[in-house]
Design an enzyme around this catalytic site. Structure first.
Site, PDB file in Angstrom:
ATOM      1  CG  ASP A   1     -17.993 -34.113  78.153  1.00 56.21           C
ATOM      2  OD1 ASP A   1     -18.601 -34.518  76.909  1.00 56.21           O
ATOM      3  OD2 ASP A   1     -18.299 -34.878  79.032  1.00 56.21           O
TER       4      ASP A   1
ATOM      5  CD  GLN B   1     -23.049 -39.209  80.621  1.00 55.07           C
ATOM      6  OE1 GLN B   1     -22.060 -39.520  79.970  1.00 55.07           O
ATOM      7  NE2 GLN B   1     -24.025 -39.021  80.380  1.00 55.07           N
TER       8      GLN B   1
ATOM      9  CE  LYS C   1     -21.467 -39.611  76.198  1.00 53.29           C
ATOM     10  NZ  LYS C   1     -21.567 -38.578  77.225  1.00 53.29           N
TER      11      LYS C   1
HETATM   12  N1  GUN Z   1     -24.810 -35.854  80.275  1.00 49.73           N
HETATM   13  C1  GUN Z   1     -25.624 -35.705  79.173  1.00 49.73           C
HETATM   14  N2  GUN Z   1     -24.813 -35.511  78.172  1.00 49.73           N
HETATM   15  C2  GUN Z   1     -23.545 -35.260  78.637  1.00 49.73           C
HETATM   16  C3  GUN Z   1     -22.344 -34.896  77.900  1.00 49.73           C
HETATM   17  O1  GUN Z   1     -22.208 -34.693  76.591  1.00 49.73           O
HETATM   18  N3  GUN Z   1     -21.068 -35.199  78.645  1.00 49.73           N
HETATM   19  C4  GUN Z   1     -21.469 -35.646  80.008  1.00 49.73           C
HETATM   20  N4  GUN Z   1     -20.035 -35.697  80.467  1.00 49.73           N
HETATM   21  N5  GUN Z   1     -22.285 -35.826  80.623  1.00 49.73           N
HETATM   22  C5  GUN Z   1     -23.489 -35.841  79.704  1.00 49.73           C
END
Ligand code: GUN
Length: 292
Positions: free
Chosen positions: A119, A96, A52
Site C-alpha cells: 500500500d 484494509q 482486490k
Molecule cells: N481503504 C480504502 N482504500 C484503501 C487502500 O488503498 N488500502 C487500504 N489498506 N485500505 C483502504
C-alpha cells in the site's frame, strides 16, 4: 478534449502483469503472493477487499484473505502482523482501512515490514519515494502518474496545482510530479483548505489535481482553457432517482469543465479503477525486489 480512461488503462496494466506472471511461471519461478487483512464486517471494505482478491486471481497471483473478528485486540493484530512479516511465502500484504476504533491505525501501519508494504503507507516508503529511491508508491498517486504518462499529458515545465494535502494523495502526487522523469518535471503548487483565493491559482494551472472530497467544487470559471484535469474525488451524494439511493460525484463539475479541458478523468471510471491495478503492480515489484 481527451478522456483519461482509467478503466481501459487499468485493464491494460492488468494484462501486462498477467503476461509477466505467465513468463515467471514458464521460467519455473514462484508467482507473486498478496495477502489482505480485513478486520470486522464493514460492507464497503468487504467489497474493496473482495475485488482486490479477484484481481489477484485474474492476473495469476496467489492471494490470501485473512478475516479477523471486529473485537480483536490491538496486541493480537500486532502478533498477526509479525507473523505476516515473517512469512517468506508472502511478497506483500495490506491491512484494509479503516480499522475498528479501539485499534491505533498508525501503530499497525508502522508494524508492517516496509518491504511488504504494497500500500506504500509506511514512513520508510514515503521517505524513499521522496528521495527517488525504489519504493512502493501509494496506489492513487501511482495510478495518476500512469494515466499522465500513458496518455502523454505534457507535464514538463508545466504548472500543476494540487488541491488537497492528504498523506496518501495530495502530498505524494505533489512530490512525484515535481521529480525528474515521466509525468514529472512540473512546477507544483499545493493548495488546501486554508489557501486564499484558490480560483486565482487554479486559473493559472496547466494541470489541476483535485483531491479535496467536495463534490463538483471545481467549476469551469476556475480553469484555464486547455488545462488537464485529474479528479480524485469520490463522494456518495444522495439521489432518490437512483436505484442505490446515491450517485458518485467527483470534485469536478465534469460537464462544464470537460468543455474547457485538454484532458480529463471521468468519475467514475478515471482514477478509481487504477488503484487496484497499481496494488497489483506493487505486489509484482515486491516479488522482484525481494528476490533480487
Ligand atoms: N481503504 C480504502 N482504500 C484503501 C487502500 O488503498 N488500502 C487500504 N489498506 N485500505 C483502504
Amino acid at each position: 478534449m481527451k478522456i483519461l480512461d482509467g478503466k481501459k488503462t487499468s485493464n491494460q496494466i492488468k494484462e501486462e502483469i498477467k503476461a509477466e506472471v505467465s513468463a515467471m511461471k514458464a521460467r519455473g519461478e514462484r508467482v507473486p503472493h498478496l495477502a489482505a487483512v480485513l478486520v470486522g464486517n464493514d460492507g464497503a471494505s468487504l467489497t474493496y477487499v473482495g475485488s482486490k482478491v479477484r484481481s489477484c486471481e485474474y492476473v495469476g497471483f496467489d492471494s490470501t484473505l485473512i478475516r479477523l473478528e471486529e473485537d480483536i485486540t490491538e496486541q493480537a493484530l500486532l502478533e498477526k502482523i509479525e507473523a505476516l512479516n515473517a512469512d517468506s511465502s508472502l511478497d506483500g500484504y495490506i491491512v484494509q482501512l479503516p480499522l475498528p476504533k479501539h485499534i491505533d491505525e498508525e501503530k499497525i501501519l508502522l508494524a508492517i515490514d516496509p518491504k511488504k508494504d504494497v500500500d506504500g503507507f509506511h514512513p520508510a516508503n514515503f521517505g524513499r519515494m521522496a528521495l527517488e529511491l525504489d519504493a512502493f508508491i501509494p496506489a492513487t498517486p501511482f495510478g495518476i502518474m500512469q494515466l499522465l504518462e500513458r496518455y502523454e499529458v505534457p507535464t514538463s515545465g508545466k504548472h500543476c496545482v494540487v488541491v488537497g494535502r492528504s498523506h496518501i494523495v495530495g502530498r505524494p502526487i505533489s512530490i512525484l510530479m515535481s521529480q525528474k522523469g515521466p509525468a514529472g518535471n512540473a512546477t507544483v503548487t499545493v493548495a488546501h483548505s486554508r489557501t486564499e483565493n484558490l480560483a486565482a491559482l487554479t486559473r493559472q494551472a496547466d494541470i489541476v489535481v483535485m483531491a479535496l472530497g467536495i463534490p463538483e467544487y471545481l467549476t469551469a470559471d476556475m480553469v484555464k482553457e486547455g488545462a488537464a484535469i485529474i479528479d480524485v474525488g469520490i463522494t456518495r451524494v444522495p439521489d432518490e432517482n437512483h436505484p442505490k439511493g446515491y450517485v458518485i460525484k467527483g470534485d469536478v463539475a465534469y460537464e462544464e469543465v470537460a468543455q474547457k479541458s485538454s484532458f480529463i478523468t471521468p468519475v467514475p471510471g478515471g482514477v478509481g479503477p487504477m488503484t487496484i491495478a497499481m496494488l497489483l503492480k506493487n505486489t509484482l515489484l515486491a516479488r522482484q525486489w525481494n528476490q533480487a
